[in-house]
Motif scaffolding. Structure first.
Motif, PDB file in Angstrom:
ATOM      1  N   LYS A 123       0.798  -1.219   0.000  1.00  0.00           N
ATOM      2  CA  LYS A 123       0.000   0.000   0.000  1.00  0.00           C
ATOM      3  C   LYS A 123       0.838   1.280   0.000  1.00  0.00           C
ATOM      4  N   LYS A 124       2.147   1.132  -0.122  1.00  0.00           N
ATOM      5  CA  LYS A 124       3.011   2.292  -0.328  1.00  0.00           C
ATOM      6  C   LYS A 124       3.567   2.339  -1.749  1.00  0.00           C
ATOM      7  N   GLN A 125       3.190   1.350  -2.587  1.00  0.00           N
ATOM      8  CA  GLN A 125       3.824   1.275  -3.903  1.00  0.00           C
ATOM      9  C   GLN A 125       2.911   0.754  -5.002  1.00  0.00           C
ATOM     10  N   GLY A 126       2.300  -0.424  -4.826  1.00  0.00           N
ATOM     11  CA  GLY A 126       1.498  -0.963  -5.905  1.00  0.00           C
ATOM     12  C   GLY A 126       1.152  -2.426  -5.711  1.00  0.00           C
ATOM     13  N   LEU A 127       0.936  -3.120  -6.822  1.00  0.00           N
ATOM     14  CA  LEU A 127       0.478  -4.507  -6.813  1.00  0.00           C
ATOM     15  C   LEU A 127       1.632  -5.442  -7.162  1.00  0.00           C
ATOM     16  N   LEU A 128       1.779  -6.496  -6.362  1.00  0.00           N
ATOM     17  CA  LEU A 128       2.821  -7.499  -6.564  1.00  0.00           C
ATOM     18  C   LEU A 128       2.192  -8.812  -7.007  1.00  0.00           C
ATOM     19  N   VAL A 129       2.932  -9.571  -7.816  1.00  0.00           N
ATOM     20  CA  VAL A 129       2.481 -10.890  -8.265  1.00  0.00           C
ATOM     21  C   VAL A 129       3.580 -11.895  -7.938  1.00  0.00           C
ATOM     22  N   TYR A 130       3.207 -12.988  -7.249  1.00  0.00           N
ATOM     23  CA  TYR A 130       4.154 -14.021  -6.822  1.00  0.00           C
ATOM     24  C   TYR A 130       3.751 -15.373  -7.395  1.00  0.00           C
ATOM     25  N   ASP A 131       4.744 -16.291  -7.492  1.00  0.00           N
ATOM     26  CA  ASP A 131       4.410 -17.671  -7.800  1.00  0.00           C
ATOM     27  C   ASP A 131       4.195 -18.437  -6.495  1.00  0.00           C
ATOM     28  N   LEU A 132       3.943 -19.743  -6.595  1.00  0.00           N
ATOM     29  CA  LEU A 132       3.633 -20.528  -5.397  1.00  0.00           C
ATOM     30  C   LEU A 132       4.878 -20.850  -4.572  1.00  0.00           C
ATOM     31  N   GLN A 133       6.039 -20.469  -5.066  1.00  0.00           N
ATOM     32  CA  GLN A 133       7.259 -20.562  -4.254  1.00  0.00           C
ATOM     33  C   GLN A 133       7.548 -19.239  -3.544  1.00  0.00           C
ATOM     34  N   GLY A 134       6.722 -18.234  -3.799  1.00  0.00           N
ATOM     35  CA  GLY A 134       6.874 -16.939  -3.142  1.00  0.00           C
ATOM     36  C   GLY A 134       7.772 -15.965  -3.874  1.00  0.00           C
ATOM     37  N   ARG A 135       8.215 -16.321  -5.069  1.00  0.00           N
ATOM     38  CA  ARG A 135       9.097 -15.440  -5.828  1.00  0.00           C
ATOM     39  C   ARG A 135       8.294 -14.326  -6.494  1.00  0.00           C
ATOM     40  N   GLU A 136       8.803 -13.101  -6.389  1.00  0.00           N
ATOM     41  CA  GLU A 136       8.139 -11.968  -7.023  1.00  0.00           C
ATOM     42  C   GLU A 136       8.328 -12.035  -8.528  1.00  0.00           C
ATOM     43  N   LEU A 137       7.213 -12.011  -9.276  1.00  0.00           N
ATOM     44  CA  LEU A 137       7.243 -12.081 -10.730  1.00  0.00           C
ATOM     45  C   LEU A 137       6.928 -10.747 -11.385  1.00  0.00           C
ATOM     46  N   GLN A 138       6.081  -9.951 -10.741  1.00  0.00           N
ATOM     47  CA  GLN A 138       5.680  -8.658 -11.293  1.00  0.00           C
ATOM     48  C   GLN A 138       5.522  -7.635 -10.184  1.00  0.00           C
ATOM     49  N   LEU A 139       5.798  -6.371 -10.521  1.00  0.00           N
ATOM     50  CA  LEU A 139       5.453  -5.228  -9.688  1.00  0.00           C
ATOM     51  C   LEU A 139       4.777  -4.209 -10.583  1.00  0.00           C
ATOM     52  N   LEU A 140       3.515  -3.918 -10.299  1.00  0.00           N
ATOM     53  CA  LEU A 140       2.792  -2.883 -11.019  1.00  0.00           C
ATOM     54  C   LEU A 140       2.772  -1.651 -10.122  1.00  0.00           C
ATOM     55  N   ASP A 141       3.558  -0.648 -10.496  1.00  0.00           N
ATOM     56  CA  ASP A 141       3.745   0.540  -9.675  1.00  0.00           C
ATOM     57  C   ASP A 141       2.563   1.482  -9.895  1.00  0.00           C
ATOM     58  N   VAL A 142       1.434   1.148  -9.244  1.00  0.00           N
ATOM     59  CA  VAL A 142       0.172   1.863  -9.494  1.00  0.00           C
ATOM     60  C   VAL A 142      -0.249   2.724  -8.307  1.00  0.00           C
ATOM     61  N   GLY A 143       0.648   2.909  -7.339  1.00  0.00           N
ATOM     62  CA  GLY A 143       0.331   3.788  -6.220  1.00  0.00           C
ATOM     63  C   GLY A 143      -0.238   3.047  -5.030  1.00  0.00           C
ATOM     64  N   ARG A 144      -0.886   3.800  -4.169  1.00  0.00           N
ATOM     65  CA  ARG A 144      -1.311   3.299  -2.859  1.00  0.00           C
ATOM     66  C   ARG A 144      -2.611   2.501  -2.972  1.00  0.00           C
ATOM     67  N   ILE A 145      -2.471   1.219  -3.238  1.00  0.00           N
ATOM     68  CA  ILE A 145      -3.648   0.349  -3.263  1.00  0.00           C
ATOM     69  C   ILE A 145      -3.690  -0.443  -1.954  1.00  0.00           C
ATOM     70  N   ASN A 146      -4.891  -0.624  -1.431  1.00  0.00           N
ATOM     71  CA  ASN A 146      -5.036  -1.206  -0.098  1.00  0.00           C
ATOM     72  C   ASN A 146      -5.447  -2.674  -0.145  1.00  0.00           C
ATOM     73  N   ASN A 147      -6.609  -2.955  -0.703  1.00  0.00           N
ATOM     74  CA  ASN A 147      -7.108  -4.327  -0.777  1.00  0.00           C
ATOM     75  C   ASN A 147      -7.256  -4.751  -2.234  1.00  0.00           C
TER      76      ASN A 147
END
Length: 542
Positions: A261-285
């Protein structure tokens, strides 16, 4: 003239205003008494509000402005060898201190080093030599004193200070750091780095003498996490809410979406590795629904609340789990907060965002005749205080909403039925405020479905029957997995659960929870994974 140190954003929260006429004293959240002005120093002043940090002249006219979202800040007037007034602000989005100097009629700003901990309070100090010091106070009593010069910023010493400090200020004349600790009182520490560490409790809080009844603790089983995500890129209260997207052919290729909620939306795989960061601002839920019928095709969609814009941020998820932004849909909410999604029996998408004032709205997310995405308001209702977590049990067309301080409500999720919330479980001994994340485990092969809730006040998770009378089936905590080097989970905000077969340990489903305190090692927050099979076994669920 208006200046920005990074991406422009509005300041959230109540506006703070501070006038510093050099030579006068000033008070603010975490601010101190100003040092005496040097002879002939310009009588400029600083003011912080929703538009940023302003530099004002004697008549209150703006000379310059720095656009920055900040809640904690302090300032000092000119001193020996220091002809400028200065301010330090804590960038609310990056958790990083920013030094601002007034040079004539212009503000000059630059980043200070990034602290290795969450900063709860900060304050400035001008010592007898005229040197500038910065105190950064951490949430868990780990703090630092920095020396700021024209050429560099260096750590002078590390301190042990009050837990979760509300504010701090320095009395320059007495060389004393003053810290307010909630429920305890007012502490004083010497600012002299050559002194032996010492502190003194000078004022005891009335709350510290009151006797509070200890909350009842349930002997819930402790289940070790099976995996964890990479940490988010910001310290402090950053990670918040997860969602799960299920791969249509291979469950092991499913994705976990998580909000920073200080940066954007993250996408992970089932091993917990970060695959994507969408820098869309302060999103909460964030929430996900798949197989939505709109525009003549099936779509997998995610929706998040964007707090700077008070809007709904819509994302597309392709067949490989790649996420992309689709649209930003306005609402009339003033402080948008939580959201959940529900799929109607005919495959349409409904969204239920809420506001800190207790309002909950019901929108239909769809394409209009021009092929543009829109959010069409269908109905609304209001709870007495702040909600956040919510979930739709689609098989029953029932909406659950968590009112943080009071409990879990249930009502009909259908738009043509009047909204009449009924209490499912009030805050008490088992469910302790804040009531945060809510999720539905949809039973497979005719087996029961369950409502999962985050009981933030006692770091636990409750499992209730998803159908009336919503019987409590038990609770659990998430503890350390020493073998994998994964810490437990505490003070959880959002959570999500899926009953889909995701392969490996997640053949009976997956629970994902936000972790409020990352350990092993200490660091920014992340999300923890837990096989549903472990929950079912521990609570003897069907």
């Amino acid at each position: 003239m208006t200046r920005s140190i990074h991406s422009l954003c509005r300041i959230a929260g109540a506006a703070l205003s501070l006038g510093l006429l050099l030579g006068a004293s000033a008070q603010a959240s975490g601010a101190n008494t100003a040092a005496p002005a040097t002879q002939g120093a310009p009588a400029n002043s600083f003011k912080l509000d929703k538009a940023g940090l302003h530099l004002l002249d004697r008549q209150g006219r703006e000379l310059d402005r720095l656009k920055l979202r900040a809640k904690r800040w302090d300032q000092r007037g000119a001193g020996p060898g220091q002809p400028e007034s200065v301010a330090v602000l804590l960038d609310a989005d990056r958790g990083r201190p920013v030094l601002v100097r007034s040079q004539g009629q212009v503000l000059r700003a630059h980043d200070l080093p990034e602290p290795g901990f969450q900063v709860e309070a900060l304050c400035l100090h001008r010592d007898p030599q005229g040197l500038l010091h910065l105190f950064l106070l951490g949430e868990e009593g780990l703090s630092e004193q920095w020396l700021i010069t024209e050429r560099e910023t260096r750590v002078l010493r590390r301190l042990s200070t009050a837990l979760a400090p509300e504010s701090c200020q320095v009395d320059d004349a007495r060389q004393v750091l003053q810290v307010q600790e909630p429920g305890v009182g007012h502490w004083e520490y010497s600012t002299e780095v050559e002194d032996k560490p010492q502190r003194r409790l000078v004022k005891v809080s009335k709350a510290s003498t009151a006797k509070a009844a200890a909350p009842k603790r349930y002997d819930w089983p402790v289940l070790p996490a099976s995996a964890q995500t990479d940490p988010v890129a910001r310290f402090g209260d950053a990670a918040d809410d997860p969602a799960i997207w299920v791969h249509p052919q291979d469950g092991s290729l499913s994705r976990v979406l998580g909000t920073n909620k200080k940066q954007g939306l993250l996408v992970y795989d089932l091993q917990g590795r970060e695959l994507q960061l969408l820098d869309v601002g302060r999103i909460n839920n964030v929430d996900v629904r798949q197989g939505i019928q709109t525009g003549g095709r099936n779509r997998d969609l995610a929706l998040a609340t964007q707090r700077d814009e008070n809007s709904l941020l819509l994302f597309d998820i392709d067949a490989q789990g790649k996420v992309s932004e689709l649209a930003r849909l306005p609402t009339d909410l003033k402080e948008i907060y939580g959201v959940c999604l529900g799929r109607t029996p005919d495959g349409q998408l409904d969204a239920f965002p809420n506001d800190k004032d207790g309002r909950v709205q019901h929108y239909r997310i769809e394409l209009n005749a021009q092929g543009q995405w829109q959010a069409r308001l269908l109905r609304a209702f209001k709870l007495a205080s702040q909600p956040e977590g919510c979930v739709v049990h689609e098989a029953e067309q029932r909406l659950f909403v968590g009112e943080e301080k009071h409990g879990i409500w249930a009502l009909d999720a259908r738009a043509d039925i009047p909204a009449k919330p009924q209490m499912v479980m009030p805050v008490g001994s088992a469910l302790q405020a804040d009531v945060e994340g809510l999720a539905i485990y949809q039973g497979r092969d005719g087996k029961p479905s369950y409502l999962v809730a985050s009981s933030q006040g006692n770091h636990s998770y409750l499992v209730l029957d998803a159908r009336p009378p919503f019987a409590l089936r038990g609770g659990f905590r998430i503890g350390i997995n020493a073998g994998l080097g994964i810490d437990g989970a505490s003070e959880t905000d959002g959570l999500e659960v899926s009953s889909a077969d995701l392969g490996g340990p997640y053949r009976q489903g997956l629970l994902v929870v936000q972790d409020g305190h990352k350990r092993l090692p200490d660091g920014p927050q992340n999300f923890k994974y837990l096989p549903w099979a472990d929950v079912a076994r521990a609570l003897k669920l069907d």
